[in-house]
Design an enzyme around this catalytic site. Structure first.
Site, short mmCIF file in Angstrom:
data_model
loop_
_atom_site.label_atom_id
_atom_site.label_comp_id
_atom_site.label_asym_id
_atom_site.label_seq_id
_atom_site.Cartn_x
_atom_site.Cartn_y
_atom_site.Cartn_z
N HIS A 120 -95.67 -18.74 37.00
CA HIS A 120 -95.93 -19.35 38.30
C HIS A 120 -94.71 -20.18 38.69
O HIS A 120 -94.09 -20.80 37.83
CB HIS A 120 -97.18 -20.24 38.24
CG HIS A 120 -97.76 -20.54 39.57
ND1 HIS A 120 -97.27 -21.55 40.38
CD2 HIS A 120 -98.75 -19.93 40.27
CE1 HIS A 120 -97.97 -21.55 41.50
NE2 HIS A 120 -98.86 -20.59 41.46
N ASP A 140 -104.58 -15.28 38.60
CA ASP A 140 -104.94 -13.86 38.68
C ASP A 140 -105.32 -13.25 37.34
O ASP A 140 -105.76 -12.12 37.28
CB ASP A 140 -103.76 -13.08 39.28
CG ASP A 140 -103.56 -13.41 40.74
OD1 ASP A 140 -104.58 -13.59 41.43
OD2 ASP A 140 -102.42 -13.51 41.18
N1 CMC Z 1 -93.74 -12.08 32.47
C1 CMC Z 1 -92.54 -12.19 31.83
N2 CMC Z 1 -91.54 -13.01 32.23
C2 CMC Z 1 -91.78 -13.76 33.30
C3 CMC Z 1 -93.00 -13.72 34.01
C4 CMC Z 1 -93.99 -12.84 33.55
N3 CMC Z 1 -95.16 -12.72 34.18
N4 CMC Z 1 -92.94 -14.56 35.04
C5 CMC Z 1 -91.73 -15.13 34.99
N5 CMC Z 1 -91.03 -14.64 33.95
C6 CMC Z 1 -89.66 -15.02 33.57
C7 CMC Z 1 -88.66 -14.26 34.44
O1 CMC Z 1 -88.31 -13.02 33.89
C8 CMC Z 1 -87.51 -15.24 34.47
O2 CMC Z 1 -86.83 -15.16 33.25
P1 CMC Z 1 -85.23 -15.41 33.18
O3 CMC Z 1 -85.03 -16.83 33.61
O4 CMC Z 1 -84.92 -15.16 31.77
O5 CMC Z 1 -84.61 -14.42 34.12
C9 CMC Z 1 -88.20 -16.61 34.49
O6 CMC Z 1 -89.49 -16.39 33.86
C10 CMC Z 1 -88.44 -17.13 35.90
O7 CMC Z 1 -89.12 -16.11 36.62
P2 CMC Z 1 -88.99 -15.90 38.18
O8 CMC Z 1 -89.49 -14.55 38.55
O9 CMC Z 1 -87.61 -16.26 38.62
O10 CMC Z 1 -89.98 -17.02 38.68
P3 CMC Z 1 -90.52 -17.18 40.13
O11 CMC Z 1 -90.91 -18.58 40.26
O12 CMC Z 1 -89.60 -16.60 41.12
O13 CMC Z 1 -91.81 -16.21 40.14
C11 CMC Z 1 -93.92 -15.31 39.83
C12 CMC Z 1 -93.10 -16.59 39.93
C13 CMC Z 1 -95.40 -15.68 39.90
C14 CMC Z 1 -93.61 -14.39 41.01
C15 CMC Z 1 -93.60 -14.62 38.49
O14 CMC Z 1 -93.98 -15.46 37.41
C16 CMC Z 1 -94.25 -13.26 38.37
O15 CMC Z 1 -93.73 -12.29 38.90
N6 CMC Z 1 -95.44 -13.16 37.66
C17 CMC Z 1 -96.13 -11.91 37.54
C18 CMC Z 1 -96.91 -11.61 38.80
C19 CMC Z 1 -98.09 -12.53 38.98
O16 CMC Z 1 -98.89 -12.74 38.07
N7 CMC Z 1 -98.23 -13.05 40.20
C20 CMC Z 1 -99.31 -13.97 40.56
C21 CMC Z 1 -98.79 -15.34 40.83
S1 CMC Z 1 -100.04 -16.62 40.90
C22 CMC Z 1 -100.98 -16.28 42.30
C23 CMC Z 1 -100.24 -16.00 43.54
O17 CMC Z 1 -99.22 -16.61 43.85
O18 CMC Z 1 -100.74 -15.16 44.26
#
Ligand code: CMC
Length: 380
Positions: free
Chosen positions: A262, A316
């Site tokens: 998140h 989720d």
């Molecule tokens: N699995 C593995 N690695 C992860 C995950 C994950 N679910 N989420 C984040 N990371 C890692 C990512 O690879 C990155 O690593 P590095 O710094 O080594 O490159 C680091 O954590 C930061 O990730 P980010 O994608 O830059 O973080 P963000 O704040 O842009 O994204 C997020 C947040 C929710 C989009 C992301 O965690 C994600 O894609 N999660 C999976 C999809 C998901 O479950 N979405 C629902 C979110 S909660 C409800 C909503 O908002 O609707």
């Protein structure tokens, strides 16, 4: 020309608004709606009361709540022309696309726009909260060639939705659990769909266009669409024996694990904690979901691998297991998120109108200048 501001991909950490609607402390796992902790609202309140609180910034009195509920009850039906339009949607279309289209279509039927009039705001709030669940349930039945089930006036908001899905009266405990799910999803500060709603609202367009924008944004797998993906992932993993290798493969391929991570929470999402409790409540009454053990093992393995990076289960992760036990098809999980989040979007719409200035951010241009125009016949 540069703007002098540092560019932050995804606008991370950049305030896009001032808001008193909800608050998240991502380090301590705290979520409040209008200052009230989510745990308290989940236990003691109801979705429509929470919607009122979010939108009007006060807990309603008994008579205000009764009036609000009764107005919503009286607006649950949708016009037959909207139903007819929905009948023409392809049955293979995703319910979120159907919902986005139907929400936008409401603007055709309720085209008066009087954003400075409290009665217009109230009517739009009532209409959207009332009709969106009916449209979701109607598309679900119509895509299978069935007539939609009309709302049942003897049932409250949550029970009526479950009824419209199957034409069966749900048990009280099912309605209560579903109502709590709606409360948990009702609002969550600034996020992609809320921002989308606010940008659209800031142009002073109608609230149906605002909701349609937000629904389209919620649909993506990085946002609301993740709840559907979680179940597909659990099914793909299949058994607890495959969890470690699934995670290893994701790590090797730099693939995100759905339902984890998140932007704000660096601990387990407080909504995931409550949803897990609701899932367990349902399993006790109706038997455990075969994928619950897979989910528990996955959470353990992901925490061990990514916990120090602040990646934990988000809202989720457990919601799909609850919805599945309630008999809801997995491609409706994100529309259910939308039914609830309409409350938060409407609260932000109303707040935006009170202080409105059209969103018009800037960009840092990275292209070239003073290029010659090459005639078509000379291009390589
Ligand atoms: N699995 C593995 N690695 C992860 C995950 C994950 N679910 N989420 C984040 N990371 C890692 C990512 O690879 C990155 O690593 P590095 O710094 O080594 O490159 C680091 O954590 C930061 O990730 P980010 O994608 O830059 O973080 P963000 O704040 O842009 O994204 C997020 C947040 C929710 C989009 C992301 O965690 C994600 O894609 N999660 C999976 C999809 C998901 O479950 N979405 C629902 C979110 S909660 C409800 C909503 O908002 O609707």
């Amino acid at each position: 020309m540069t703007t002098g501001c540092e560019f932050k991909p995804g606008l991370e950490g950049i305030p896009a608004a001032q808001s008193s609607i909800s608050f998240v402390d991502g380090k301590q796992g705290i979520l409040e709606y209008r200052g009230i902790r989510i745990e308290e609202l989940a236990k003691k309140s109801s979705f429509l009361e929470v919607a009122y609180l979010l939108i009007w910034n006060k807990l309603p009195t008994d008579s205000e709540l009764e009036q609000f509920k009764s107005d919503i009850l009286n607006h649950r039906r949708i016009k037959y022309r909207i139903r007819d339009m929905m009948k023409c949607f392809p049955e293979t279309g995703h319910p979120m696309d159907a919902l986005q289209t139907s929400a936008a279509a409401l603007g055709l039927f309720y085209s008066r726009r009087a954003l400075d009039k409290p009665d217009y705001i109230y009517d739009a709030v009532v209409r959207l909260l009332a009709k969106i669940p009916t449209m979701v349930a109607a598309f679900n039945l119509m895509r299978e060639g069935n007539d939609p089930v009309q709302p049942n006036d003897s049932l409250d908001y949550a029970a009526n939705f479950l009824y419209m899905m199957t034409e069966k009266r749900p048990h009280d405990y099912q309605s209560k659990i579903f109502d709590t799910c709606l409360t948990l999803h009702a609002e969550h500060t600034m996020n992609a769909s809320t921002f989308s709603a606010m940008v659209t609202a800031s142009t002073l367009t109608d609230p149906y266009a605002v909701m349609a924008s937000a629904v389209g944004t919620l649909a993506g797998p990085l946002h609301g669409g993740a709840n559907e993906e979680v179940l597909l992932m659990l099914e793909q993993i299949g058994s607890i024996d495959n969890v470690q290798s699934y995670v290893d493969e994701c790590v090797a391929n730099k693939q995100k694990i759905m339902g984890f991570g998140h932007r704000v929470y660096k601990v387990k999402d407080p909504r995931a904690v409550i949803l897990q409790g609701l899932a367990e409540q349902l399993f006790e009454l109706e038997g455990e979901d075969p994928y619950y053990k897979v989910a528990l093992e996955l959470e353990k393995v992901v925490e061990a691998k990514y916990g120090q990076k602040g990646i934990y289960a988000n809202v989720d992760f457990y919601s799909g297991l609850v919805y599945r036990k309630l008999g809801i098809p997995s491609d409706l999980f994100t529309p259910l998120f939308a039914i609830a989040r309409v409350a938060g979007w409407l609260a932000h719409w109303k707040e935006q109108l009170g202080v409105n200035r059209i969103f018009r951010p800037t960009q840092q241009y990275t292209g070239v200048h003073d290029q010659p125009y090459i005639p078509l016949e000379e291009r390589m």
